[in-house]
Each structure stands twice: as C-alpha cells, then as structure tokens.
Design a protein around this motif. Structure first.
Motif, PDB file in Angstrom:
ATOM      1  N   THR A  86      39.342  44.652  47.573  1.00 57.51           N
ATOM      2  CA  THR A  86      40.284  43.592  47.913  1.00 57.51           C
ATOM      3  C   THR A  86      39.963  42.355  47.069  1.00 57.51           C
ATOM      4  O   THR A  86      38.874  42.242  46.504  1.00 57.51           O
ATOM      5  CB  THR A  86      40.194  43.238  49.404  1.00 57.51           C
ATOM      6  OG1 THR A  86      38.829  42.855  49.709  1.00 57.51           O
ATOM      7  CG2 THR A  86      40.573  44.434  50.265  1.00 57.51           C
ATOM      8  N   THR A  87      40.909  41.446  46.991  1.00 55.60           N
ATOM      9  CA  THR A  87      40.729  40.216  46.218  1.00 55.60           C
ATOM     10  C   THR A  87      40.460  39.063  47.177  1.00 55.60           C
ATOM     11  O   THR A  87      41.353  38.639  47.900  1.00 55.60           O
ATOM     12  CB  THR A  87      41.970  39.908  45.369  1.00 55.60           C
ATOM     13  OG1 THR A  87      42.245  41.022  44.520  1.00 55.60           O
ATOM     14  CG2 THR A  87      41.740  38.669  44.513  1.00 55.60           C
ATOM     15  N   PRO A  88      39.231  38.545  47.208  1.00 58.99           N
ATOM     16  CA  PRO A  88      38.908  37.454  48.141  1.00 58.99           C
ATOM     17  C   PRO A  88      39.474  36.129  47.655  1.00 58.99           C
ATOM     18  O   PRO A  88      39.834  35.976  46.485  1.00 58.99           O
ATOM     19  CB  PRO A  88      37.382  37.436  48.115  1.00 58.99           C
ATOM     20  CG  PRO A  88      37.038  37.893  46.729  1.00 58.99           C
ATOM     21  CD  PRO A  88      38.074  38.926  46.380  1.00 58.99           C
ATOM     22  N   ASP A  89      39.555  35.173  48.555  1.00 55.37           N
ATOM     23  CA  ASP A  89      39.979  33.820  48.182  1.00 55.37           C
ATOM     24  C   ASP A  89      39.203  32.835  49.049  1.00 55.37           C
ATOM     25  O   ASP A  89      39.682  32.357  50.070  1.00 55.37           O
ATOM     26  CB  ASP A  89      41.486  33.647  48.380  1.00 55.37           C
ATOM     27  CG  ASP A  89      41.992  32.318  47.819  1.00 55.37           C
ATOM     28  OD1 ASP A  89      41.163  31.541  47.279  1.00 55.37           O
ATOM     29  OD2 ASP A  89      43.200  32.056  47.909  1.00 55.37           O
ATOM     30  N   THR A  90      37.983  32.538  48.616  1.00 58.72           N
ATOM     31  CA  THR A  90      37.124  31.620  49.368  1.00 58.72           C
ATOM     32  C   THR A  90      37.341  30.169  48.972  1.00 58.72           C
ATOM     33  O   THR A  90      36.820  29.271  49.636  1.00 58.72           O
ATOM     34  CB  THR A  90      35.642  31.971  49.140  1.00 58.72           C
ATOM     35  OG1 THR A  90      35.314  31.735  47.753  1.00 58.72           O
ATOM     36  CG2 THR A  90      35.371  33.428  49.483  1.00 58.72           C
ATOM     37  N   GLY A  91      38.059  29.959  47.876  1.00 58.10           N
ATOM     38  CA  GLY A  91      38.305  28.606  47.399  1.00 58.10           C
ATOM     39  C   GLY A  91      37.437  28.197  46.230  1.00 58.10           C
ATOM     40  O   GLY A  91      37.693  27.185  45.577  1.00 58.10           O
ATOM     41  N   THR A  92      36.375  28.983  45.958  1.00 54.86           N
ATOM     42  CA  THR A  92      35.509  28.687  44.813  1.00 54.86           C
ATOM     43  C   THR A  92      35.179  29.978  44.090  1.00 54.86           C
ATOM     44  O   THR A  92      35.166  31.066  44.692  1.00 54.86           O
ATOM     45  CB  THR A  92      34.186  28.018  45.235  1.00 54.86           C
ATOM     46  OG1 THR A  92      33.382  28.971  45.944  1.00 54.86           O
ATOM     47  CG2 THR A  92      34.437  26.793  46.088  1.00 54.86           C
ATOM     48  N   LEU A  93      34.881  29.882  42.801  1.00 54.14           N
ATOM     49  CA  LEU A  93      34.513  31.069  42.034  1.00 54.14           C
ATOM     50  C   LEU A  93      33.205  31.678  42.526  1.00 54.14           C
ATOM     51  O   LEU A  93      33.136  32.901  42.708  1.00 54.14           O
ATOM     52  CB  LEU A  93      34.432  30.733  40.543  1.00 54.14           C
ATOM     53  CG  LEU A  93      33.961  31.873  39.633  1.00 54.14           C
ATOM     54  CD1 LEU A  93      34.842  33.098  39.794  1.00 54.14           C
ATOM     55  CD2 LEU A  93      33.919  31.407  38.188  1.00 54.14           C
ATOM     56  N   PRO A  94      32.135  30.903  42.751  1.00 53.71           N
ATOM     57  CA  PRO A  94      30.914  31.516  43.270  1.00 53.71           C
ATOM     58  C   PRO A  94      31.126  32.243  44.591  1.00 53.71           C
ATOM     59  O   PRO A  94      30.566  33.321  44.814  1.00 53.71           O
ATOM     60  CB  PRO A  94      29.957  30.327  43.425  1.00 53.71           C
ATOM     61  CG  PRO A  94      30.438  29.333  42.411  1.00 53.71           C
ATOM     62  CD  PRO A  94      31.931  29.463  42.431  1.00 53.71           C
ATOM     63  N   ALA A  99      31.569  37.422  47.296  1.00 53.80           N
ATOM     64  CA  ALA A  99      32.299  38.314  48.197  1.00 53.80           C
ATOM     65  C   ALA A  99      32.585  39.652  47.518  1.00 53.80           C
ATOM     66  O   ALA A  99      32.484  40.717  48.143  1.00 53.80           O
ATOM     67  CB  ALA A  99      33.599  37.652  48.653  1.00 53.80           C
ATOM     68  N   LEU A 100      32.925  39.610  46.235  1.00 55.56           N
ATOM     69  CA  LEU A 100      33.226  40.837  45.502  1.00 55.56           C
ATOM     70  C   LEU A 100      32.009  41.735  45.362  1.00 55.56           C
ATOM     71  O   LEU A 100      32.087  42.946  45.616  1.00 55.56           O
ATOM     72  CB  LEU A 100      33.786  40.494  44.116  1.00 55.56           C
ATOM     73  CG  LEU A 100      35.253  40.065  44.069  1.00 55.56           C
ATOM     74  CD1 LEU A 100      35.588  39.481  42.708  1.00 55.56           C
ATOM     75  CD2 LEU A 100      36.167  41.257  44.375  1.00 55.56           C
ATOM     76  N   VAL A 101      30.886  41.182  44.950  1.00 57.32           N
ATOM     77  CA  VAL A 101      29.708  42.041  44.748  1.00 57.32           C
ATOM     78  C   VAL A 101      29.141  42.525  46.081  1.00 57.32           C
ATOM     79  O   VAL A 101      28.582  43.620  46.158  1.00 57.32           O
ATOM     80  CB  VAL A 101      28.623  41.334  43.896  1.00 57.32           C
ATOM     81  CG1 VAL A 101      29.142  41.062  42.489  1.00 57.32           C
ATOM     82  CG2 VAL A 101      28.111  40.073  44.555  1.00 57.32           C
ATOM     83  N   MET A 102      29.301  41.716  47.139  1.00 62.81           N
ATOM     84  CA  MET A 102      28.871  42.172  48.462  1.00 62.81           C
ATOM     85  C   MET A 102      29.711  43.373  48.902  1.00 62.81           C
ATOM     86  O   MET A 102      29.181  44.352  49.446  1.00 62.81           O
ATOM     87  CB  MET A 102      29.001  41.033  49.473  1.00 62.81           C
ATOM     88  CG  MET A 102      27.973  39.921  49.295  1.00 62.81           C
ATOM     89  SD  MET A 102      26.292  40.417  49.779  1.00 62.81           S
ATOM     90  CE  MET A 102      26.476  40.456  51.571  1.00 62.81           C
ATOM     91  N   GLU A 103      31.022  43.296  48.669  1.00 62.51           N
ATOM     92  CA  GLU A 103      31.891  44.421  49.041  1.00 62.51           C
ATOM     93  C   GLU A 103      31.589  45.636  48.175  1.00 62.51           C
ATOM     94  O   GLU A 103      31.580  46.775  48.652  1.00 62.51           O
ATOM     95  CB  GLU A 103      33.364  44.036  48.914  1.00 62.51           C
ATOM     96  CG  GLU A 103      34.281  45.156  49.383  1.00 62.51           C
ATOM     97  CD  GLU A 103      35.748  44.864  49.171  1.00 62.51           C
ATOM     98  OE1 GLU A 103      36.572  45.531  49.824  1.00 62.51           O
ATOM     99  OE2 GLU A 103      36.091  43.985  48.351  1.00 62.51           O
ATOM    100  N   LEU A 104      31.341  45.408  46.890  1.00 60.96           N
ATOM    101  CA  LEU A 104      30.994  46.516  46.002  1.00 60.96           C
ATOM    102  C   LEU A 104      29.724  47.215  46.483  1.00 60.96           C
ATOM    103  O   LEU A 104      29.658  48.449  46.503  1.00 60.96           O
ATOM    104  CB  LEU A 104      30.806  45.996  44.577  1.00 60.96           C
ATOM    105  CG  LEU A 104      30.356  47.027  43.533  1.00 60.96           C
ATOM    106  CD1 LEU A 104      31.374  48.160  43.420  1.00 60.96           C
ATOM    107  CD2 LEU A 104      30.135  46.353  42.185  1.00 60.96           C
ATOM    108  N   ALA A 105      28.735  46.436  46.866  1.00 61.32           N
ATOM    109  CA  ALA A 105      27.487  47.022  47.360  1.00 61.32           C
ATOM    110  C   ALA A 105      27.738  47.864  48.609  1.00 61.32           C
ATOM    111  O   ALA A 105      27.170  48.955  48.766  1.00 61.32           O
ATOM    112  CB  ALA A 105      26.478  45.922  47.660  1.00 61.32           C
ATOM    113  N   ARG A 106      28.597  47.366  49.496  1.00 62.41           N
ATOM    114  CA  ARG A 106      28.930  48.134  50.700  1.00 62.41           C
ATOM    115  C   ARG A 106      29.609  49.449  50.333  1.00 62.41           C
ATOM    116  O   ARG A 106      29.282  50.521  50.884  1.00 62.41           O
ATOM    117  CB  ARG A 106      29.847  47.317  51.611  1.00 62.41           C
ATOM    118  CG  ARG A 106      30.241  48.056  52.892  1.00 62.41           C
ATOM    119  CD  ARG A 106      31.459  47.450  53.543  1.00 62.41           C
ATOM    120  NE  ARG A 106      32.645  47.500  52.701  1.00 62.41           N
ATOM    121  CZ  ARG A 106      33.355  48.608  52.482  1.00 62.41           C
ATOM    122  NH1 ARG A 106      33.001  49.762  53.037  1.00 62.41           N
ATOM    123  NH2 ARG A 106      34.427  48.579  51.705  1.00 62.41           N
TER     124      ARG A 106
END
Length: 210
Positions: A86-94, A99-106
C-alpha cells in the motif's frame, strides 16, 4: 519493463471466468491453488504440469486447454501470490519511507511470495515469459516507493533532479539482502537505519529551496 508491459502481464494473468461454466471455474481454481501451493513449498523447480495434474486431480488435457504453456500457468499463479504494498501518507518522506520498509519486512515474514521469488528470478534467466512476470512484480512492488518519493518532490523535500530509482534500491536492497543472503534479523532498529542511510544527503534541509 515499461508500465504498460506490466499492465499487459497483469491483464493476461487475470482469470477469464466470465463465460466459463461452474465446472470449468472450479477446475481452474483447483489448478491455481495447487500451483500456488507447489510454488510456496518447492519453488519453480517443483512446478510442472504433470505434478500439478497429479496433485490437483485435474487432467493434463484440461490444464492445457486453459493455459497454453506451463509458464502461462505459473504466470497466473504468481499474480495470485504476489501482493503489492500500500502507499502510506504520513505527511513526511521519512515517515512514509519507514512505513514502507516496515510493511515490506512484515510481508517478507508472513506472505508466500518471498519463498517463491528467488527461484522465479533464477528461472526467468532462461525463460522470457517468466522474465516478464518478475518485471511486472518488480514494478508493482516499487510503485508505492516511487509514489511517496514523487510526492516528496512536490512538497520540496527532495530535489527535482534526483534519481528516484536509486533511493528505492537503497530502501529495499538492504531488506532483501537480510532476507535472502545474510539471514540477519530485520528488526525496527535495522529498518530505521536503512531509511536514515537512504535519505541521508537526498532530503532537502528545512528552509532551503530545492
């Protein structure tokens, strides 16, 4: 592979069930489920039409009526196994990158495709059709990363001329390395360091015009 090529692969892989009767639909589901199970358990080396037929109970002639080659069957099965992020939108690039690498790890811990991908990449070296599959999977899995990086450019967090594919490689490469090569833990501390290293020198400091 271009995006339109990947779209064509996904279109080819979509089950054509609209005009199929219930018996054919069920046999398709059985064959695909069996193929997915073999891929997850044994990788590409374990998949053959003979073996799928034996384990599924569906005749080889029936399988070949629905998939012209074994590669075509694998293509559709891989489309079912692979899951795009999925494409996260936390408001900042970091925040998005984390969020992306955490989901990838899962996903690497819990889903089927990580156990299939290495053998698929190996087989793709000798099969052009399978190479198309791996290309489509790669585009699907990098799309969310490119989306958040382009959004960061629009916000002024990244320079407009930076090579986004390099940042994507810096984010996913270390995670894949630990999953398939070093076998070291892919924990939160490691992922935080991956994001920091990937974005170091790329992010525009606050207050500076990119």
């Amino acid at each position: 592979m271009k995006d339109d090529d990947a779209a064509q692969v996904r279109k080819e892989a979509a089950p054509a069930t609209r005009k199929l009767d219930e018996r054919v639909r069920k046999s398709r589901e059985t064959v695909l489920r069996t193929t997915c199970d073999i891929l997850a358990a044994r990788g590409m080396s374990g998949v053959s039409v003979d073996e799928v037929s034996r384990l599924s109970g569906v005749a080889k002639t029936t399988i070949y009526r629905q998939w012209r080659t074994g590669s075509a069957l694998v293509l559709e099965a891989c489309a079912l196994i692979s899951t795009a992020q999925t494409t996260p939108d936390t408001g900042t690039l970091p925040g998005d990158a984390n969020a992306l690498v955490m989901e990838l790890a899962r996903m690497l811990r819990e889903e089927k495709w990580p156990s299939v991908l290495p053998s698929l990449v190996d087989a793709a070296e000798r099969d052009a059709e399978l190479a198309r599959i791996t290309g489509a999977i790669q585009i699907d899995h990098t799309a969310p990363y490119l989306a958040v990086l382009k959004r960061a450019q629009a916000r002024g967090e990244l320079p407009a001329d930076i090579e986004l594919s390099v940042i994507v490689a810096q984010l996913v490469g270390p995670v894949f390395y630990r999953r398939w090569f070093s076998r070291e833990p892919i924990d939160a501390r490691f992922l935080k360091r991956v994001v920091s290293a990937a974005l170091s020198g790329a992010v525009v400091p606050a207050g500076r015009v990119p």
